[in-house]
Design an enzyme around this catalytic site. Structure first.
Site, PDB file in Angstrom:
ATOM      1  CE  LYS A   1      -4.755  -0.935   1.016  1.00  0.00           C
ATOM      2  NZ  LYS A   1      -4.533  -2.597   1.461  1.00  0.00           N
TER       3      LYS A   1
ATOM      4  CB  SER B   1      -8.867  -0.061  10.805  1.00  0.00           C
ATOM      5  OG  SER B   1      -8.892  -1.225  10.851  1.00  0.00           O
TER       6      SER B   1
ATOM      7  CD  GLU C   1     -13.598 -11.180  -4.115  1.00  0.00           C
ATOM      8  OE1 GLU C   1     -13.550 -10.636  -3.613  1.00  0.00           O
ATOM      9  OE2 GLU C   1     -13.973 -13.098  -4.721  1.00  0.00           O
TER      10      GLU C   1
ATOM     11  N   GLY D   1     -16.145 -13.736   2.080  1.00  0.00           N
ATOM     12  CA  GLY D   1     -16.006 -12.256   1.678  1.00  0.00           C
ATOM     13  C   GLY D   1     -16.186 -11.898   0.045  1.00  0.00           C
TER      14      GLY D   1
ATOM     15  CG  ASP E   1     -16.686  -8.214  -2.629  1.00  0.00           C
ATOM     16  OD1 ASP E   1     -15.659  -9.124  -1.232  1.00  0.00           O
ATOM     17  OD2 ASP E   1     -16.892  -6.985  -3.757  1.00  0.00           O
TER      18      ASP E   1
ATOM     19  CB  SER F   1      -0.177  -8.328  -0.670  1.00  0.00           C
ATOM     20  OG  SER F   1      -1.611  -9.075   0.430  1.00  0.00           O
TER      21      SER F   1
HETATM   22  C1  LIG Z   1      -5.508  -3.728   1.282  1.00  0.00           C
HETATM   23  C2  LIG Z   1      -4.838  -5.012   1.685  1.00  0.00           C
HETATM   24  C3  LIG Z   1      -5.103  -6.109   0.105  1.00  0.00           C
HETATM   25  C4  LIG Z   1      -6.112  -6.091  -0.584  1.00  0.00           C
HETATM   26  O1  LIG Z   1      -5.968  -5.453  -1.287  1.00  0.00           O
HETATM   27  P1  LIG Z   1      -7.054  -3.744  -2.740  1.00  0.00           P
HETATM   28  O2  LIG Z   1      -6.295  -3.214  -3.302  1.00  0.00           O
HETATM   29  O3  LIG Z   1      -7.735  -3.244  -1.485  1.00  0.00           O
HETATM   30  O4  LIG Z   1      -7.488  -4.880  -3.246  1.00  0.00           O
HETATM   31  C5  LIG Z   1      -4.224  -6.515   0.723  1.00  0.00           C
HETATM   32  N1  LIG Z   1      -3.700  -7.313   1.245  1.00  0.00           N
HETATM   33  C6  LIG Z   1      -3.098  -6.282   2.385  1.00  0.00           C
HETATM   34  C7  LIG Z   1      -1.975  -7.273   2.946  1.00  0.00           C
HETATM   35  C8  LIG Z   1      -3.623  -5.258   2.283  1.00  0.00           C
HETATM   36  O5  LIG Z   1      -3.109  -4.264   2.363  1.00  0.00           O
END
Ligand SMILES: *Cc1c(COP(=O)(O)O)cnc(C)c1O
Length: 331
Positions: free
Chosen positions: A64, A89, A215, A219, A221, A315
């Site tokens: 992010k 959060s 997903e 959830g 969706d 991620s």
């Molecule tokens: C926010 C987040 C996601 C999902 O990312 P999106 O762009 O909302 O689809 C996946 N893994 C982690 C660690 C995140 O912080």
């Protein structure tokens, strides 16, 4: 998935690969070029060659940072001087807090009063002002919009914004640059910022690569939305994947997913815990539950990946160690 029935023409998608390339240039020397790791055990069990893109080792612990930094970089001088506001959060809060600090910009983060103290402290630690709200009585969007209006702040959403989406796509660009072509790439999916940026990147760099969004089962969706051909909204899902507890995709992310993503699959919380255990015990890494979505799906795909070159985006790695231990212990 029926591509032909998609209502939005591909030409009008919110971002192009050029946007991802420009974002990557802005992030140079600022974001980490995260490592790509492999595991003989994972390869042995699947018969595939799996490349793990370690965004759990990105600055502030998740991809992010890429989107947050790119979004603030794209503001005008005047907007940056006034400051930014975000509601989250989780990792988006810390990403905006850190990116704002690097630009010397004021950041206000709207967080629920019952958010973990460690997350509130981490966000303050990056120099952001935290505004707490009661998540059962108050509407965080309204509070954030009010702050934006009254104090001249720019609201930076967690996924449904072109600069955020383009920034998130830089992780996949980097991965392709590091390892070359892939047959399939598994990507965690919440609101679709990461997946949309990844899909646009893959189409430009390696169009033969199959893009699979993942997903939590509770959830799904995104899966429902792509099947239905419109954005489906669900109640906040109960899952340990707290970064993917979104209720719906974005107006900008959904058309990208509809056009460019080949499949959306789901995994259970138990599969996420198994993946967390695998990374801790075999690869000596902390990966947060949401960060394990792609890996859990790759492990579940097993034999069908035999002989393939497989990418997995890990991620993020932000999970309290107490919670990490409790999840692994099965409490
Ligand atoms: C926010 C987040 C996601 C999902 O990312 P999106 O762009 O909302 O689809 C996946 N893994 C982690 C660690 C995140 O912080």
């Amino acid at each position: 998935m029926t591509l032909a029935a998609s209502p939005t023409p591909a030409a009008s998608l919110a971002i192009s690969f050029a946007d991802v390339e420009q974002a990557h240039a802005r992030l140079r020397g600022v974001a980490h070029t995260t490592p790509v790791l492999t595991s003989a055990t994972a390869d042995g069990e699947t018969g595939a060659r799996i490349f793990f893109k370690c965004e759990n080792q990105q600055r502030m612990g998740a991809f992010k940072f890429r989107g947050g930094y790119n979004a603030i970089a794209r503001l005008s001088e005047r907007q940056r001087a006034a400051g930014v506001v975000a509601f989250s959060s989780g990792n988006h809060a810390q990403a905006i807090a850190l990116a704002a600090r690097l630009f010397g910009t004021r950041a206000v983060i709207v967080m629920p009063s019952d958010a973990p103290q460690t997350k509130i402290a981490a966000t303050r630690g990056y120099g952001a002002e935290v505004v707490l709200y009661d998540r059962y009585r108050e509407d965080r969007q309204a509070i954030s919009e009010g702050l934006a209006r009254d104090q001249g702040l720019t609201l930076i959403p967690p996924f449904d914004h072109p600069d955020v989406m383009a920034g998130q796509g830089t992780a996949a660009k980097e991965l392709f640059e590091q390892v070359g072509p892939l047959d399939v790439l598994f990507v965690p999916l919440g609101g679709g910022g990461l997946l949309s940026g990844t899909a646009v990147t893959a189409r430009a760099m390696h169009p033969g690569c199959r893009i699979v969004g993942v997903e939590p089962e509770a959830g799904n969706d995104g899966q429902q939305s792509v099947r239905a051909g419109h954005i489906v909204q669900i109640p906040t899902p109960q899952t340990i994947a707290d970064g993917a507890q979104t209720q719906h995709l974005g107006r900008l992310t959904f058309p990208v997913l509809q056009h460019l993503v080949h499949d959306i699959v789901t995994v259970t919380d138990a599969q996420l815990v198994d993946a967390m255990r695998f990374f801790a015990s075999r690869m000596k890494m902390v990966v947060e539950p949401t960060g394990c979505l792609g890996a859990a799906a790759a492990f579940a795909a097993g034999e069908s990946l035999r002989g393939k070159r497989v990418g997995v985006i890990l991620s993020g790695g932000n999970v309290d160690l107490d919670r990490f231990a409790r999840l692994l212990a099965g409490d």
